[in-house]
Structures are given as C-alpha cells and as structure tokens.
Design a protein around this motif. Structure first.
Motif, PDB file in Angstrom:
ATOM      1  N   TYR A  28      51.078  60.484   9.704  1.00  0.00           N
ATOM      2  CA  TYR A  28      52.368  59.692   9.990  1.00  0.00           C
ATOM      3  C   TYR A  28      53.491  60.818  10.394  1.00  0.00           C
ATOM      4  O   TYR A  28      54.860  60.400  10.637  1.00  0.00           O
ATOM      5  CB  TYR A  28      52.953  59.266   8.578  1.00  0.00           C
ATOM      6  CG  TYR A  28      52.091  58.099   8.283  1.00  0.00           C
ATOM      7  CD1 TYR A  28      52.577  56.685   8.662  1.00  0.00           C
ATOM      8  CD2 TYR A  28      50.987  58.363   7.560  1.00  0.00           C
ATOM      9  CE1 TYR A  28      51.577  55.753   8.157  1.00  0.00           C
ATOM     10  CE2 TYR A  28      50.221  57.223   6.930  1.00  0.00           C
ATOM     11  CZ  TYR A  28      50.460  56.062   7.502  1.00  0.00           C
ATOM     12  OH  TYR A  28      49.790  54.947   6.976  1.00  0.00           O
ATOM     13  N   ALA A  39      60.015  57.953  12.783  1.00  0.00           N
ATOM     14  CA  ALA A  39      59.499  56.631  12.331  1.00  0.00           C
ATOM     15  C   ALA A  39      58.389  56.656  11.517  1.00  0.00           C
ATOM     16  O   ALA A  39      58.192  55.973  10.657  1.00  0.00           O
ATOM     17  CB  ALA A  39      59.210  55.870  13.592  1.00  0.00           C
ATOM     18  N   SER A  96      63.768  51.558  20.744  1.00  0.00           N
ATOM     19  CA  SER A  96      63.039  50.422  20.442  1.00  0.00           C
ATOM     20  C   SER A  96      61.988  50.210  21.646  1.00  0.00           C
ATOM     21  O   SER A  96      60.675  50.006  21.528  1.00  0.00           O
ATOM     22  CB  SER A  96      63.880  49.071  20.751  1.00  0.00           C
ATOM     23  OG  SER A  96      64.559  49.152  21.758  1.00  0.00           O
ATOM     24  N   MET A  99      59.297  52.987  20.441  1.00  0.00           N
ATOM     25  CA  MET A  99      58.325  52.175  19.343  1.00  0.00           C
ATOM     26  C   MET A  99      57.270  51.187  19.962  1.00  0.00           C
ATOM     27  O   MET A  99      56.400  51.253  19.488  1.00  0.00           O
ATOM     28  CB  MET A  99      59.097  51.706  18.374  1.00  0.00           C
ATOM     29  CG  MET A  99      60.313  52.753  17.630  1.00  0.00           C
ATOM     30  SD  MET A  99      59.106  53.834  16.825  1.00  0.00           S
ATOM     31  CE  MET A  99      60.874  54.612  16.131  1.00  0.00           C
ATOM     32  N   SER A 100      57.961  50.503  20.772  1.00  0.00           N
ATOM     33  CA  SER A 100      57.072  49.447  21.478  1.00  0.00           C
ATOM     34  C   SER A 100      55.962  50.254  22.042  1.00  0.00           C
ATOM     35  O   SER A 100      54.642  49.787  21.949  1.00  0.00           O
ATOM     36  CB  SER A 100      57.684  48.624  22.244  1.00  0.00           C
ATOM     37  OG  SER A 100      56.761  47.623  22.997  1.00  0.00           O
ATOM     38  N   SER A 103      53.248  51.567  19.900  1.00  0.00           N
ATOM     39  CA  SER A 103      52.583  50.774  18.683  1.00  0.00           C
ATOM     40  C   SER A 103      51.065  50.385  19.442  1.00  0.00           C
ATOM     41  O   SER A 103      50.513  49.997  18.560  1.00  0.00           O
ATOM     42  CB  SER A 103      53.394  49.479  18.790  1.00  0.00           C
ATOM     43  OG  SER A 103      53.623  48.880  19.775  1.00  0.00           O
ATOM     44  N   SER A 120      52.976  44.483  15.681  1.00  0.00           N
ATOM     45  CA  SER A 120      52.929  45.760  15.801  1.00  0.00           C
ATOM     46  C   SER A 120      54.065  46.518  16.364  1.00  0.00           C
ATOM     47  O   SER A 120      54.353  47.589  16.109  1.00  0.00           O
ATOM     48  CB  SER A 120      51.660  46.132  16.653  1.00  0.00           C
ATOM     49  OG  SER A 120      51.869  45.543  17.975  1.00  0.00           O
ATOM     50  N   THR A 124      58.346  47.895  13.529  1.00  0.00           N
ATOM     51  CA  THR A 124      58.822  49.308  13.331  1.00  0.00           C
ATOM     52  C   THR A 124      60.379  49.124  13.433  1.00  0.00           C
ATOM     53  O   THR A 124      60.890  50.183  13.147  1.00  0.00           O
ATOM     54  CB  THR A 124      58.429  49.822  15.005  1.00  0.00           C
ATOM     55  OG1 THR A 124      58.880  48.978  15.979  1.00  0.00           O
ATOM     56  CG2 THR A 124      56.778  49.949  14.937  1.00  0.00           C
ATOM     57  N   VAL A 127      62.240  51.274  10.518  1.00  0.00           N
ATOM     58  CA  VAL A 127      62.226  52.831  10.477  1.00  0.00           C
ATOM     59  C   VAL A 127      63.527  53.269  10.485  1.00  0.00           C
ATOM     60  O   VAL A 127      63.928  54.346  10.452  1.00  0.00           O
ATOM     61  CB  VAL A 127      61.442  53.269  11.546  1.00  0.00           C
ATOM     62  CG1 VAL A 127      60.027  53.024  11.401  1.00  0.00           C
ATOM     63  CG2 VAL A 127      62.152  53.348  12.847  1.00  0.00           C
ATOM     64  N   GLU A 186      48.641  44.372   9.360  1.00  0.00           N
ATOM     65  CA  GLU A 186      49.820  45.595   9.565  1.00  0.00           C
ATOM     66  C   GLU A 186      50.050  46.468   8.276  1.00  0.00           C
ATOM     67  O   GLU A 186      51.057  46.969   8.184  1.00  0.00           O
ATOM     68  CB  GLU A 186      51.002  45.203  10.198  1.00  0.00           C
ATOM     69  CG  GLU A 186      50.805  44.249  11.502  1.00  0.00           C
ATOM     70  CD  GLU A 186      50.098  44.818  12.467  1.00  0.00           C
ATOM     71  OE1 GLU A 186      50.656  46.035  12.800  1.00  0.00           O
ATOM     72  OE2 GLU A 186      49.236  44.302  13.158  1.00  0.00           O
ATOM     73  N   VAL A 189      52.348  49.632   8.430  1.00  0.00           N
ATOM     74  CA  VAL A 189      53.631  49.581   8.401  1.00  0.00           C
ATOM     75  C   VAL A 189      53.796  49.346   6.859  1.00  0.00           C
ATOM     76  O   VAL A 189      54.017  48.229   6.492  1.00  0.00           O
ATOM     77  CB  VAL A 189      54.040  48.557   9.462  1.00  0.00           C
ATOM     78  CG1 VAL A 189      55.803  48.659   9.220  1.00  0.00           C
ATOM     79  CG2 VAL A 189      53.442  48.840  10.630  1.00  0.00           C
TER      80      VAL A 189
END
Length: 410
Positions: A28, A39, A96, A99-100, A103, A120, A124, A127, A186, A189
């Motif tokens: 992580y 994140a 963003s 993160m995408s 993922s 997915s 996010t 975070v 998921e 998460v």
C-alpha cells in the motif's frame, strides 16, 4: 502473538505470519508518485467519538484483539463518515487521472473508453476529502456500498454472482460476475472501520506497542479503545486507535494520527449502525431505463500504443515487479526501480502523469547523498524519495530515513 503483559501493554511475536502480513501491507506504499503513495496508505488509517465514556468491564489488549478476530458479525447496515487529510496540495484534477491510470480498470490505459461506474476507479475518490457512505451486508453473498455525493450517488452492489456499479450522475452501469465464494467486491479499497482495522492489525509485530486506551461511545454503541503505536523512532505514524464494539467485537471507528501532531490523517467511523438483518430488497438492482451498461469483459480492451517518443504511463510501473521491502516494522521502506532516468516524468512526457510530475517537482525537497540526488515528496503520513536515476523509496518514515535507506542501498 506473544502474551499480553498485565499492564495492558504488549508486543506481538516474531512469527513469520505477522511479518508476512506486514510485508503484504507494504504494497500500500509503493506507487510511482506521491499521490499514489498517499492514496494507498488509506489502508492504514482514522479519531474516536467525543461522547461520554461508558463504564465497561476491564479487558487486556490481547483480549480485545481476540475479540476483533472472533467477531462473527455478517449482517449490518449503517452510515460511515470518512475524512482524509494527507496534507496534499490541490492538484487541479491531476490526481483523478493518475488514480484512474493506476487502478488498472477500464479506461485506465489512456484509450478514453471505460465506464464512469467502474468501481476500480470510482472508489479511489475515498483517498482524499470528506465522504459519506451507506453500507449494508447480509453474509458473504450480499453487500452494498453507496457513496453519497452532492446531488448524485454511486452504488456498488454484490448480490450472489452479480456485481453492479451504478453512477447516477452519468446514468452509467458497470456489471461483472463475482467468482464463487467471493466477498465484498473491490476488497482492496477499504471503506469501513473493519477494513481499516484489518490492515492496521497486520502491522503489529515486536516493534509495536498495543494498549487499551479506555472506552468511548460510537454511533450510540459502547466501545473499547485499542491503541496501536510504533516503538521505533523515525516513523511518521503517531498512533492508531480502533473503537471496538463491546458487544460484538466489530470495529466501529478507526483513527490514525501522525507523529507530527494535529488532526487525524484519516478518520473513518460509523455515525449510525444496526446489526439487524437488512431487507433483501436492499441488494436488488436493475439497470435504469436508458442507462449505458458496460460489461466487465467488454471494457478490458488493450490501450492504444503511445505516440512515438512518449513513454506509456503503464511502463513506469514495470519496475514494481522488482519491489523490495527494507527495514522492519513501522520503519519499513518499499523500494523499486522504475527504470526511468531523470526521476519523475515532466510535462514533456505528455498526459496527466507528466503534468503531475512537473507539478510535484515544484514543491518537492531536493536532496543529495551517497546515492546521488533526488526529490523527496511529503504528505502528513507517507514520504517518497524519487532519485534522479529512477529509483523510488517510499514509506511512513521521515525524509532523513529515506535518504539513509537510499545511501545504504549503494
């Protein structure tokens, strides 16, 4: 786990299972830029309710940990509030995009496709900032999580073999099929206090102090306070506190405060909770009329090749295959080689990641050592050193600890 001392202070044993858990948790803290690092650390985090302290029978730290482990609650519903304050600057929407891309979900390959309802990428959002969730569970086959936004709602529903994601703002639906025996989709998460507590308890080893810090009342329930603190110097973690329901052993609230003091880095807890069986209709879902439905197997098309001279964003993560964890306990540092000379990508690489690299470079701390030179990017919890020859050192440790680790690796 080693026996708990009579004064309620304890350290866990040195068993390989606990150490393996610590190293598993280290995944992580290993992305290629600070936003990714920060994140992922949400798996370690959240402040207890400030209402009256109930008078409960005394328990030891060991008994409280066992109570969490033996908790067999499978049915519940309630509202969860998540507040995250990593001390990050406003990245103007770049986070963003990153993160995408990290993922691995649909649309993450830069092809511009995918679904706004893909969990997915959607989850996010948890975070950073403040979020309200509605959660419900009825055993391993039925769970629902709804993320409440301004004038919209995102829901993730697992009912039997079907997993549905629905984004009301875009009226898009994402559908996949869960394998037999799968639990909440998921799962990586974290969204409930139990998710966070599970990750934190994996970090307990002989470098950890565990005590019972009194009692509290959370969401109208009597609870014990389990306090987990690093014994080592050099960690940015101050303390983790878990409010454990006195009756069921369910974590109701989870807090991580930084060693630097101030507000919690993340505060996650129930504001309302019921352990009654949710109505079966809670988990029913039919795509609304006119909604765009994306099937998971349809959304997995490979990304287009990058333009000549432009490094694919996914290539930057290939070095993570050689991930190593150095140090121990709370001072563990994840390191890997991105293979990218020059440290973070700059705007010349194009795309959100390139823009993020240039932006972060403007506020990172330049450092030098036996390893050469590089840049340290800091949050209130996780710091990351990215050297000019493309190596990454990341962990919940101080800047000096990162530089020392990089020097020792030479």
């Amino acid at each position: 786990m080693a026996p708990i001392d009579s004064d309620d202070s304890t350290t866990a044993g040195e068993g390989e299972e606990l150490r393996a858990g610590r190293r598993k948790a280290a995944r992580y803290v290993v992305p290629v830029a600070v936003m990714g690092v920060a994140a992922a650390t949400i798996g370690l985090v959240p402040a207890l309710a400030d209402s009256g302290d109930p008078d409960l029978p005394k328990v030891t730290a060991e008994q409280l940990i066992e109570k969490i482990a033996k908790s067999d609650v499978e049915q519940l519903s309630g509202t969860v509030r998540i507040n995250t304050d990593l001390g990050l600057p406003d990245l103007g929407g770049l986070e963003s995009g990153l993160m995408s891309g990290m993922s691995g979900g649909p649309g993450s390959g830069g092809d511009g496709e995918g679904s706004a309802a893909d969990p997915s990428a959607k989850l996010t959002e948890l975070v950073s900032g403040s979020h309200t969730l509605r959660v419900a569970a009825d055993g391993p086959d039925r769970q629902k999580l709804s993320l409440m936004e301004n004038a919209a709602e995102y829901s993730l529903i697992h009912n039997g073999k079907d997993v549905w994601g629905y984004d009301s703002q875009s009226n898009e639906v994402y559908h996949s099929t869960a394998p037999d025996g799968a639990e909440r989709p998921e799962k990586d998460v974290p969204a409930t206090p139990k998710d966070f507590a599970d990750q934190a308890l994996k970090s307990i080893d002989d470098t950890t102090s565990v005590t019972v810090g009194g009692t509290a009342q959370v969401a109208g329930r009597d609870a014990y306070r389990l306090v987990v603190e690093p014994k080592q110097e050099g960690s940015t973690v101050g303390a983790i506190t878990v409010a454990v329901d006195a009756e069921t052993g369910t974590p109701l609230k989870f807090t991580l405060t930084p060693a630097s003091g101030g507000a919690a880095v993340v505060d996650v807890g129930f504001t309302k909770v019921s352990f009654a069986k949710p109505d079966a209709s809670t988990f029913d879902f039919t795509p609304p009329a006119g909604a765009k439905v994306t099937e998971a197997d349809e959304a997995g098309a490979p990304a287009e090749a990058p333009e000549p001279g432009r490094k694919a964003e996914g290539d930057l993560a290939k070095g993570m295959d050689g991930l190593k964890v150095i140090g121990e306990g709370w001072n563990s540092i994840a390191t890997f080689d991105t293979g990218a000379q020059g440290g973070l990508p700059t705007g010349s690489t194009g795309g959100d990641l390139g823009g993020l690299g240039g932006f972060l470079g403007s506020f990172g701390d330049q450092v030098k050592g036996d390893f050469g030179s590089g840049t340290v990017f800091k949050t209130r919890l996780v710091n990351a050193l990215i050297t000019d020859d493309g190596k990454v050192y990341a962990g919940a440790v101080t800047k000096d600890a990162l530089v020392k680790a990089a020097d020792a690796a030479q």
